[in-house]
Design a protein around this motif. Structure first.
Motif, short mmCIF file in Angstrom:
data_model
loop_
_atom_site.label_atom_id
_atom_site.label_comp_id
_atom_site.label_asym_id
_atom_site.label_seq_id
_atom_site.Cartn_x
_atom_site.Cartn_y
_atom_site.Cartn_z
N MET A 279 -14.06 23.97 -14.22
CA MET A 279 -13.48 24.30 -12.91
C MET A 279 -13.55 23.11 -11.95
O MET A 279 -14.50 22.33 -12.00
N LEU A 280 -12.59 23.02 -11.06
CA LEU A 280 -12.63 22.06 -9.96
C LEU A 280 -12.53 22.84 -8.66
O LEU A 280 -11.82 23.85 -8.58
N GLU A 281 -13.22 22.36 -7.63
CA GLU A 281 -12.99 22.86 -6.28
C GLU A 281 -11.64 22.31 -5.81
O GLU A 281 -11.22 21.23 -6.27
N PRO A 282 -10.96 22.99 -4.88
CA PRO A 282 -9.68 22.46 -4.38
C PRO A 282 -9.77 21.01 -3.92
O PRO A 282 -8.89 20.20 -4.19
N ARG A 283 -10.86 20.65 -3.26
CA ARG A 283 -10.99 19.26 -2.79
C ARG A 283 -11.09 18.29 -3.96
O ARG A 283 -10.46 17.23 -3.96
N GLU A 284 -11.89 18.66 -4.96
CA GLU A 284 -12.00 17.80 -6.16
C GLU A 284 -10.65 17.69 -6.86
O GLU A 284 -10.29 16.64 -7.40
N CYS A 285 -9.93 18.80 -6.85
CA CYS A 285 -8.60 18.83 -7.47
C CYS A 285 -7.68 17.80 -6.80
O CYS A 285 -7.00 17.02 -7.47
N GLY A 286 -7.70 17.78 -5.46
CA GLY A 286 -6.87 16.82 -4.72
C GLY A 286 -7.24 15.38 -5.06
O GLY A 286 -6.37 14.54 -5.31
N VAL A 287 -8.55 15.12 -5.09
CA VAL A 287 -9.01 13.75 -5.36
C VAL A 287 -8.62 13.34 -6.78
O VAL A 287 -8.09 12.25 -7.01
N LYS A 288 -8.87 14.24 -7.74
CA LYS A 288 -8.60 13.90 -9.14
C LYS A 288 -7.11 13.67 -9.37
O LYS A 288 -6.71 12.71 -10.03
N MET A 289 -6.29 14.56 -8.79
CA MET A 289 -4.85 14.41 -9.01
C MET A 289 -4.34 13.13 -8.38
O MET A 289 -3.55 12.39 -8.97
N THR A 290 -4.78 12.84 -7.16
CA THR A 290 -4.31 11.64 -6.46
C THR A 290 -4.74 10.38 -7.22
O THR A 290 -3.98 9.42 -7.34
N GLN A 291 -5.97 10.44 -7.73
CA GLN A 291 -6.49 9.27 -8.44
C GLN A 291 -5.72 9.03 -9.74
O GLN A 291 -5.23 7.94 -10.00
N GLU A 292 -5.58 10.09 -10.55
CA GLU A 292 -4.94 9.88 -11.85
C GLU A 292 -3.44 9.69 -11.73
O GLU A 292 -2.81 9.08 -12.59
N ALA A 293 -2.85 10.22 -10.63
CA ALA A 293 -1.40 10.05 -10.43
C ALA A 293 -1.04 8.60 -10.17
O ALA A 293 0.13 8.22 -10.22
N GLN A 294 -2.04 7.76 -9.87
CA GLN A 294 -1.74 6.33 -9.71
C GLN A 294 -1.28 5.73 -11.02
O GLN A 294 -0.64 4.69 -11.04
N GLN A 295 -1.64 6.37 -12.13
CA GLN A 295 -1.36 5.77 -13.43
C GLN A 295 -0.36 6.52 -14.27
O GLN A 295 0.28 5.94 -15.13
N GLU B 254 0.84 -1.21 0.00
CA GLU B 254 0.00 0.00 0.00
C GLU B 254 0.86 1.25 0.00
O GLU B 254 0.63 2.19 -0.72
N LEU B 255 1.93 1.21 0.85
CA LEU B 255 2.81 2.36 0.94
C LEU B 255 3.47 2.63 -0.40
O LEU B 255 3.57 3.76 -0.85
N ILE B 256 3.92 1.56 -1.07
CA ILE B 256 4.57 1.74 -2.36
C ILE B 256 3.58 2.36 -3.33
O ILE B 256 3.89 3.33 -4.02
N SER B 257 2.35 1.83 -3.32
CA SER B 257 1.35 2.34 -4.25
C SER B 257 1.10 3.83 -4.01
O SER B 257 1.04 4.62 -4.95
N GLU B 258 0.98 4.23 -2.74
CA GLU B 258 0.74 5.64 -2.45
C GLU B 258 1.92 6.50 -2.86
O GLU B 258 1.78 7.58 -3.39
#
Ligand SMILES: C[S@@+](CC[C@H](N)C(=O)[O-])C[C@H]1O[C@@H](n2cnc3c(N)ncnc32)[C@H](O)[C@@H]1O
Length: 258
Positions: free
Chosen positions: A99-115, A3-7
């Motif tokens: 537009m994205l809200e800051p919170r949506e921005c965090g979620v979207k970036m974290t999600q897509e950064a997995q790939q 999990e740590l590696i993935s994050e």
């Protein structure tokens, strides 16, 4: 451990991009803001001053982020390899963008950064990002500050949005859930540089067929960029669009079945 590696892979894929920064103190404070939130990838696009002792002083224990920063000449170079680009701005522009809200921005970036690598782009201290730079982004994010005084110090804006990325990352940790699968398969979205090549191709064809005029281009290309960025074509869809442009340019392709 896995999990740590993935994050870590996810956070390593997040690029913080500062365009033409003019105060070295902001570079240092940005480095500190990033490191406290677990981010390490700093890109400096044509910095107007080189990182100096003030940058190191304000970075405190995060001078390694400054030391490893990638210094490039253009925004395009900073975006090479990215499949998601989000631009930051305090003010709304004439041409509205998704537009994205800051919170949506965090979620979207974290999600897509997995790939794949993703970029969060910050502007100049005095004038922010240009319209051309903002139009290279899939989304814009504005921190909903006091409407009468909404422009934050650059490094503080980095801190807030880096915090949102951290919150999105922590949410996954707390829930102990595997990273949600994206609906699209890996490599689905084109790289920023492929998208840019497509826009150049589109502009060339539109000029050649007389749909836009070099002397009076108007807003056509800007609006097409907004349309296509909003649609977020996948790589294969972009290839189809490029094929259409090639067919328009090439009479042999157009006439092959006649
Ligand atoms: C001092 S601001 C630039 C202000 C500039 N006058 C403008 O209107 O864009 C420097 C950078 O910090 C970020 N920033 C400042 N306030 C922000 C806000 N409310 N929302 C999102 N980003 C902000 C943006 O990246 C901006 O380009």
């Amino acid at each position: 451990m896995s999990e740590l590696i993935s994050e870590k892979v996810g956070l390593d894929n997040v690029r913080i991009v500062l365009v033409e920064t003019s105060h070295t103190g902001n570079m240092g404070s940005t480095a500190r803001a990033m490191k406290t939130m677990g981010l390490t990838n700093l890109y400096l696009v044509n910095p107007l001053v080189k990182p100096d002792s003030q940058a190191i002083a304000l970075a405190a224990g995060a001078s390694d982020i400054i030391g490893h920063a990638s210094i490039v000449d253009t925004l395009d170079e900073a975006l090479v390899g990215c499949r998601l680009v989000i631009g930051t701005s305090a003010r709304s522009r004439t041409l509205q963008w998704p537009m994205l809200e800051p919170r949506e921005c965090g979620v979207k970036m974290t999600q897509e950064a997995q790939q794949a690598p993703v970029a969060l782009v910050f502007g100049r201290e005095r004038v922010g990002l240009t319209n051309d730079e903002l139009q290279k982004c899939h989304y814009h994010v504005a921190i909903p500050a006091n409407p009468d005084y909404s422009s934050l110090n650059l490094a503080m804006a980095v801190q807030i949005l880096a915090y949102e990325i951290r919150v999105a990352w922590l949410d996954r940790q707390v829930e102990s859930q595997p990273v949600p699968e994206l609906a699209e398969p890996e490599q689905a979205y084109p790289l920023a540089e492929d998208l840019e090549r497509f826009y150049q191709h589109l502009q060339t064809v539109l000029l050649n067929i007389g749909f836009i005029r070099a002397a009076h281009p108007g807003q056509v290309m800007n609006k097409l960029r907004r349309l296509i960025n909003r649609a977020r074509p996948e790589s294969q869809e972009l290839n189809i669009l490029r094929g259409i442009l090639s067919a328009i340019e090439n009479p042999d392709i157009r006439n092959r079945d006649k």
